[in-house]
Design a protein around this motif. Sequence first.
Motif, PDB file in Angstrom:
ATOM      1  N   SER A  15      42.288   2.534  -4.250  1.00 42.62           N
ATOM      2  CA  SER A  15      42.761   1.210  -4.652  1.00 42.62           C
ATOM      3  C   SER A  15      42.651   1.066  -6.159  1.00 42.62           C
ATOM      4  CB  SER A  15      41.956   0.109  -3.964  1.00 42.62           C
ATOM      5  OG  SER A  15      40.623   0.085  -4.471  1.00 42.62           O
ATOM      6  N   LEU A  16      43.488   0.203  -6.733  1.00 39.36           N
ATOM      7  CA  LEU A  16      43.468   0.005  -8.174  1.00 39.36           C
ATOM      8  C   LEU A  16      42.148  -0.600  -8.615  1.00 39.36           C
ATOM      9  CD1 LEU A  16      45.045   0.218 -10.805  1.00 39.36           C
ATOM     10  CD2 LEU A  16      45.917  -2.097 -10.396  1.00 39.36           C
ATOM     11  N   TYR A 436      65.019   3.339  -4.071  1.00 32.85           N
ATOM     12  CA  TYR A 436      63.947   4.343  -4.126  1.00 32.85           C
ATOM     13  C   TYR A 436      62.958   4.147  -2.982  1.00 32.85           C
ATOM     14  CZ  TYR A 436      59.741   6.745  -5.816  1.00 32.85           C
ATOM     15  OH  TYR A 436      58.639   7.537  -5.921  1.00 32.85           O
ATOM     16  N   TYR A 437      62.570   2.895  -2.742  1.00 34.63           N
ATOM     17  CA  TYR A 437      61.606   2.634  -1.666  1.00 34.63           C
ATOM     18  C   TYR A 437      62.232   2.822  -0.283  1.00 34.63           C
ATOM     19  CZ  TYR A 437      57.628   1.216  -4.462  1.00 34.63           C
ATOM     20  OH  TYR A 437      56.548   1.218  -5.315  1.00 34.63           O
ATOM     21  N   ALA A 438      63.522   2.592  -0.178  1.00 32.12           N
ATOM     22  CA  ALA A 438      64.194   2.867   1.100  1.00 32.12           C
ATOM     23  C   ALA A 438      64.126   4.361   1.410  1.00 32.12           C
ATOM     24  CB  ALA A 438      65.647   2.406   1.022  1.00 32.12           C
ATOM     25  N   PHE A 439      64.258   5.188   0.386  1.00 34.08           N
ATOM     26  CA  PHE A 439      64.136   6.634   0.554  1.00 34.08           C
ATOM     27  C   PHE A 439      62.713   7.019   0.954  1.00 34.08           C
ATOM     28  CE2 PHE A 439      63.044  10.756  -1.380  1.00 34.08           C
ATOM     29  CZ  PHE A 439      63.946  11.587  -0.712  1.00 34.08           C
ATOM     30  N   THR A 449      51.782  -1.329   3.625  1.00 33.57           N
ATOM     31  CA  THR A 449      51.741  -2.727   3.178  1.00 33.57           C
ATOM     32  C   THR A 449      52.019  -2.858   1.677  1.00 33.57           C
ATOM     33  OG1 THR A 449      49.337  -2.522   2.940  1.00 33.57           O
ATOM     34  CG2 THR A 449      50.165  -3.466   4.995  1.00 33.57           C
ATOM     35  N   HIS A 450      51.516  -1.904   0.879  1.00 35.20           N
ATOM     36  CA  HIS A 450      51.752  -1.988  -0.559  1.00 35.20           C
ATOM     37  C   HIS A 450      53.222  -1.784  -0.884  1.00 35.20           C
ATOM     38  CE1 HIS A 450      51.219   2.263   0.316  1.00 35.20           C
ATOM     39  NE2 HIS A 450      51.762   2.578  -0.855  1.00 35.20           N
ATOM     40  N   ILE A 455      58.579  -4.159  -2.332  1.00 31.45           N
ATOM     41  CA  ILE A 455      59.961  -4.418  -1.907  1.00 31.45           C
ATOM     42  C   ILE A 455      60.247  -5.914  -1.888  1.00 31.45           C
ATOM     43  CG2 ILE A 455      61.516  -4.333   0.092  1.00 31.45           C
ATOM     44  CD1 ILE A 455      60.316  -1.554   0.716  1.00 31.45           C
ATOM     45  N   SER A 456      59.309  -6.694  -1.329  1.00 32.52           N
ATOM     46  CA  SER A 456      59.520  -8.143  -1.238  1.00 32.52           C
ATOM     47  C   SER A 456      59.609  -8.775  -2.622  1.00 32.52           C
ATOM     48  CB  SER A 456      58.397  -8.796  -0.424  1.00 32.52           C
ATOM     49  OG  SER A 456      57.132  -8.607  -1.057  1.00 32.52           O
TER      50      SER A 456
END
Length: 508
Positions: A15-16, A436-439, A449-450, A455-456
């Motif tokens: 985690s960050l 990119y995130y769809a890929f 979840t991240h 995406i949202s």
Amino acid sequence: MNETAWLDRVFSNTSLGHRLLERLTLTNLRHAFYLISPYETTVERVEDVPNYNAEVSAWWLVFLTAEFFILFISGHEDRFALNDSITSICAGMLSQCFKFGGRAVAIFLYVIVWDNWRLLELPWDSPWVWILCLFFQDFMYYLGHRAVHEAGFFWGLHTIHHSSEYYNFSTALRQAAIQDAGLAIYDCLQAFFIPPPIFLVHRYFSEIFQFIMHTSLVDTMGPLGLVFNTPSHHRVHHGRNPYCIDRNYGGVFIIWDKMFNTFEAERPEDPPIYGLITNENSFNQIYLQFHTLWDLLLFKGFTKDKKGEPLFPGVVNKIKAAVYPPGWFPGVPITPFFHWMSMVDPAYKVPEPSKPVVKYSPPVRIIVKVYVAVSFILLLAIFFHFEFDRIHLSYLECSVKIAYFVVTMQCFGAFFDMKWYARYIEIARCCGVLGYYAFLMFDHIGAGTHRLFVISLHVMAIMLWTTDIIVEKLSMCCCSKNQISPKGEEIGDLERANEVKTISKNVK
């Protein structure tokens, strides 16, 4: 006991929060001030030298936040600005992206020189060699730093660092992406006798130490300023007042400036005014990074005076325009220093800054400021993860991340410069991120979840700016309709105003 053992009970180790807080140690705080010893930093191999920049970066974030808070509550809001600070920090991110494996470019060439042409093999585990490198590295930094100010187009490798009109910790991060390529020449002069691991340690800490020089909160430091560089000395270096030009190049020590007559003390009656002699008036990251290099190499030699006569006649003068000091023109006195020419009077024809100082800051809407601030926090979080994971990323993954950083920074600059196309390229950027995130949804992690959170955020951003554009277009249509009235009152008013303007121009 481990200084950060408690973190494992609060955060996951990827985690960050964990990654940042595990670096907020007293050891790293000490490192931020170059308070180290040869016994804790001496290693045999270059591969064993930690990335000290990444180690202290969490403390830099703390220093930045604390400085902004102190300036705000003490009534010095004029010493920082959202647009300038975000631009500076983005430049710092970009410069780190071009440090391969987190290392200065010089180390790769340095190892080649050491392996093949070293003149003397000093022991890698000797404290005396470590101390020798402390001083010699700083002297080489003085030469390199002076070169990127005076040696013609080399100035284009460093201009962005001086382009801020503010002076705070964020200015320290406003670094050129390719400056290391210029400094590598001087770094590698040590490779003939100083072992690479010792050099790399001091190369890191020389850069780290200079972060704390960039603040207006610290006054003169008394006797320490006789030997060491201080925030007061470095404020002069960043000034555009005539007495500040090409002064105080030292990194850790100020003794080199005193030896070579480039030292100038800060004048309380004439405090430094920051920025360039001719300010950039732009927050475009790529423009700030590269345009001066381009201009000095290709265009300076072809400039003309008001009569249309060339300022640099002949081929020789055109070459000199690119390699002589940036402020040089034919007839200006120069003198040789090391392998370049230096101006006898660096302040030659440098005007006094006009007062009161008006800083470049287009009046962007509050929604833009809030949006860019939130987007910047997301960018910063992604960048910190990138710094932690970069040694495990493929070349393709690194390239995609860097492309994301650059495009996002360009969008910030377009918003701050109030470019008409800012919202359009931001929508395009967000669509690219969604693609990119769809890929990524098809990899082994899937819809984490991240990822859904990112995406949202980008979906909402597309909706926000699409709505904003539609509302603006509808508003413009309504205004156009209001101007077309039966009595022609609105149009008549505009026509009368235009007639007055035309008469005024004719009179002039």
